[in-house]
Every structure is written in structure tokens, then in C-alpha cells.
Design a protein around this motif. Structure first.
Motif, PDB file in Angstrom:
ATOM      1  N   ALA A  93     -13.046  -1.213   2.140  1.00 29.13           N
ATOM      2  CA  ALA A  93     -14.440  -0.765   2.068  1.00 29.13           C
ATOM      3  C   ALA A  93     -14.771  -0.271   0.664  1.00 29.13           C
ATOM      4  N   LEU A  94     -13.820   0.414   0.051  1.00 33.09           N
ATOM      5  CA  LEU A  94     -14.034   0.899  -1.321  1.00 33.09           C
ATOM      6  C   LEU A  94     -14.047  -0.254  -2.315  1.00 33.09           C
ATOM      7  N   VAL A  95     -13.205  -1.255  -2.068  1.00 35.22           N
ATOM      8  CA  VAL A  95     -13.209  -2.454  -2.913  1.00 35.22           C
ATOM      9  C   VAL A  95     -14.574  -3.129  -2.836  1.00 35.22           C
ATOM     10  N   ALA A  96     -15.140  -3.187  -1.622  1.00 30.36           N
ATOM     11  CA  ALA A  96     -16.443  -3.820  -1.419  1.00 30.36           C
ATOM     12  C   ALA A  96     -17.544  -3.099  -2.178  1.00 30.36           C
ATOM     13  N   ARG A  97     -17.333  -1.817  -2.443  1.00 30.97           N
ATOM     14  CA  ARG A  97     -18.313  -1.039  -3.213  1.00 30.97           C
ATOM     15  C   ARG A  97     -18.087  -1.152  -4.718  1.00 30.97           C
ATOM     16  N   GLY A  98     -17.125  -1.975  -5.117  1.00 37.58           N
ATOM     17  CA  GLY A  98     -16.884  -2.211  -6.533  1.00 37.58           C
ATOM     18  C   GLY A  98     -15.925  -1.238  -7.188  1.00 37.58           C
ATOM     19  N   GLN A  99     -15.194  -0.466  -6.375  1.00 38.13           N
ATOM     20  CA  GLN A  99     -14.268   0.516  -6.936  1.00 38.13           C
ATOM     21  C   GLN A  99     -13.006  -0.171  -7.458  1.00 38.13           C
ATOM     22  N   THR A 100     -12.489   0.300  -8.593  1.00 38.71           N
ATOM     23  CA  THR A 100     -11.231  -0.207  -9.130  1.00 38.71           C
ATOM     24  C   THR A 100     -10.064   0.430  -8.384  1.00 38.71           C
ATOM     25  N   ASN A 101      -8.873  -0.129  -8.572  1.00 41.01           N
ATOM     26  CA  ASN A 101      -7.688   0.442  -7.930  1.00 41.01           C
ATOM     27  C   ASN A 101      -7.468   1.879  -8.355  1.00 41.01           C
ATOM     28  N   ALA A 102      -7.704   2.145  -9.634  1.00 36.72           N
ATOM     29  CA  ALA A 102      -7.492   3.498 -10.152  1.00 36.72           C
ATOM     30  C   ALA A 102      -8.462   4.490  -9.504  1.00 36.72           C
TER      31      ALA A 102
ATOM     32  N   HIS B 208      -9.736   8.703  -5.459  1.00 39.71           N
ATOM     33  CA  HIS B 208     -10.594   9.091  -4.334  1.00 39.71           C
ATOM     34  C   HIS B 208      -9.776   9.436  -3.092  1.00 39.71           C
ATOM     35  N   LEU B 209      -8.706   8.679  -2.863  1.00 36.10           N
ATOM     36  CA  LEU B 209      -7.899   8.884  -1.658  1.00 36.10           C
ATOM     37  C   LEU B 209      -6.707   9.814  -1.877  1.00 36.10           C
TER      38      LEU B 209
ATOM     39  N   ILE C 177      -3.936   9.090  -3.585  1.00 33.98           N
ATOM     40  CA  ILE C 177      -2.677   8.360  -3.497  1.00 33.98           C
ATOM     41  C   ILE C 177      -2.425   7.668  -4.832  1.00 33.98           C
ATOM     42  N   GLY C 178      -1.226   7.108  -4.994  1.00 33.95           N
ATOM     43  CA  GLY C 178      -0.893   6.437  -6.233  1.00 33.95           C
ATOM     44  C   GLY C 178      -1.547   5.067  -6.343  1.00 33.95           C
ATOM     45  N   GLU C 179      -1.784   4.629  -7.569  1.00 34.45           N
ATOM     46  CA  GLU C 179      -2.393   3.321  -7.784  1.00 34.45           C
ATOM     47  C   GLU C 179      -1.493   2.204  -7.269  1.00 34.45           C
ATOM     48  N   ALA C 180      -0.182   2.391  -7.381  1.00 33.33           N
ATOM     49  CA  ALA C 180       0.762   1.397  -6.876  1.00 33.33           C
ATOM     50  C   ALA C 180       0.643   1.267  -5.355  1.00 33.33           C
ATOM     51  N   THR C 181       0.363   2.389  -4.697  1.00 30.36           N
ATOM     52  CA  THR C 181       0.186   2.358  -3.232  1.00 30.36           C
ATOM     53  C   THR C 181      -1.057   1.565  -2.858  1.00 30.36           C
ATOM     54  N   VAL C 182      -2.109   1.739  -3.647  1.00 33.49           N
ATOM     55  CA  VAL C 182      -3.331   0.967  -3.413  1.00 33.49           C
ATOM     56  C   VAL C 182      -3.039  -0.525  -3.534  1.00 33.49           C
ATOM     57  N   LYS C 183      -2.298  -0.903  -4.578  1.00 36.22           N
ATOM     58  CA  LYS C 183      -1.956  -2.309  -4.772  1.00 36.22           C
ATOM     59  C   LYS C 183      -1.139  -2.848  -3.604  1.00 36.22           C
ATOM     60  N   THR C 184      -0.212  -2.027  -3.102  1.00 35.76           N
ATOM     61  CA  THR C 184       0.615  -2.445  -1.963  1.00 35.76           C
ATOM     62  C   THR C 184      -0.249  -2.688  -0.732  1.00 35.76           C
ATOM     63  N   HIS C 185      -1.191  -1.783  -0.487  1.00 36.31           N
ATOM     64  CA  HIS C 185      -2.098  -1.961   0.651  1.00 36.31           C
ATOM     65  C   HIS C 185      -2.941  -3.225   0.498  1.00 36.31           C
TER      66      HIS C 185
END
Length: 204
Positions: A149-158, A163-164, A166-174
Motif C-alpha cells: 500500500a505504501l509502495v502504491a503511494r509512491g514511497q521509497t524503500n527507505a 515509517h514502519l 523496520i530496516g530497509e533490507a527487511t522492506v526489500k525482503t518483504h
């Protein structure tokens, strides 16, 4: 040609009869009659309506495909709901067309079915694609849906990571997990699949 509406059935037969390479060998108005005609004449293709007396088109399709493995059944109907589509394909139909299909598309579909090629109207193909996407999307975890949902709003991984909390690497894993489940290769594809399946609401 099987259809319980005489005007519809005869109209389609008249159109197909204009083609030099297509011969309509029988007409049927219910499920029992179409199975009987098919087994007696062994046609290359049966155009099958779904809602008919005598067991209906699904049962007739299943019976014909069982008795005549080389006969191709193409459903021609007004119904484009998931259950009808899935039931017809599972019964053995090689194609699924809507009655809104143009004459040229119908003729092409008959020839394709004769050659053993699957024929599915674009509207039904889209419906099936959305169904598959919906099934895959339903396997997303709450965290994966939140990130998507955050990606759909144009948010970057960082920014998503901050916002959440958590680590950026965790976002990439998800996100890699999301891509795998949805059968896509990038963020745009993931968002489009989620939008078409209804997991993400369409933007207002």
C-alpha cells in the motif's frame, strides 16, 4: 450448435453457414439433445450454451468431452462470472466466448478450436487473470499488504522502512516475497496486480 433460444441458435447457424469451410451438422435446444447429436455425428466443434434444459451446458460439455475426446467444446454464453468460467473449463471446454463476441471473432474461434487451440474472449481472459491475481494476493501477509500500500503511494524503500520502524533490507525482503506470490518482477507490476484483484483500493 446448442442453445435453447431458437432465434439466437438459428441466427448463429445462419452466420456460420456463410463460411465455405464451416458446416453446421446439427442444432440442439437442450443438454440431452446436444449430447445425443454429438455422439451420433462426432463433430469437430460444439458451440455450447450454458443455461439450457436437460442438465445444462456444463453437464453436456463434461459428457461430450468424456465420450468424444477429439471433439472441441466452445462455450458461447452471456455469463462471465467466475464460477461459470471455471466450471466450463474444468468440464473440458477448449474455449469460452460471450454472446457479445463479434461475428468475425466467433468464426475465428471456431476455426481455432478445430485446430485444437484454446479460444477465450478477451473479457473472460481478463476475468480469469484477475481471479488468479486475487488468489495470489490473498496469500499476502498483513505486513506485505501494508508495504505494498505504501509502495502504491509512491514511497521509497527507505521511507517505508522509517515509517514502519523496520530496516530497509527487511522492506526489500518483504517486497521480494510479494513479487514471488504475485508472479511479477517489479514494484509497478505488484501494484497493478494488487489493484486489479481488489487487494488495494483503486485511487479516487
Amino acid at each position: 450448435m446448442a442453445d435453447d433460444h431458437t432465434v439466437v441458435r438459428q441466427g448463429i447457424v445462419a452466420l456460420l453457414s456463410l463460411e465455405s469451410d464451416i458446416e453446421v451438422v446439427a442444432q440442439a435446444e437442450d443438454g440431452v439433445c446436444v449430447v445425443s447429436a454429438a455422439t451420433a455425428l462426432n463433430p469437430d466443434v460444439v458451440l455450447m450454451d450454458l443455461r439450457m434444459p436437460g442438465g445444462g451446458g456444463i453437464a453436456a460439455t463434461r459428457r461430450i468431452c468424456s465420450l468424444l475426446p477429439k471433439c472441441r467444446v466452445v462455450v458461447l454464453t452471456t455469463y462471465d462470472n467466475d464460477q461459470s468460467i471455471v466450471s466450463a473449463i474444468e468440464a473440458g471446454a477448449i474455449g469460452y466466448l460471450l454472446k457479445s463476441t463479434s461475428t468475425a471473432e466467433l468464426v475465428t474461434a471456431v476455426r481455432s478450436a478445430m485446430a485444437g487451440r484454446s479460444v477465450i474472449t478477451p473479457a473472460v481472459s481478463l476475468q480469469m487473470a484477475r481471479r488468479r491475481a486475487g488468489g495470489a494476493a490473498s496469500s499476502l501477509t498483513p505486513r506485505e499488504q501494508e508495504i505494498l500500500a505504501l509502495v502504491a503511494r509512491g514511497q521509497t524503500n527507505a521511507r517505508i522502512a522509517r515509517h514502519l520502524g523496520i530496516g530497509e533490507a527487511t522492506v526489500k525482503t518483504h517486497l521480494l516475497s510479494v513479487f514471488r506470490k504475485l508472479g511479477v518482477s517489479d514494484r509497478t507490476g505488484a501494484v497493478m496486480a494488487a489493484l486489479s484483484s481488489g487487494v488495494l483500493p483503486l485511487p479516487e
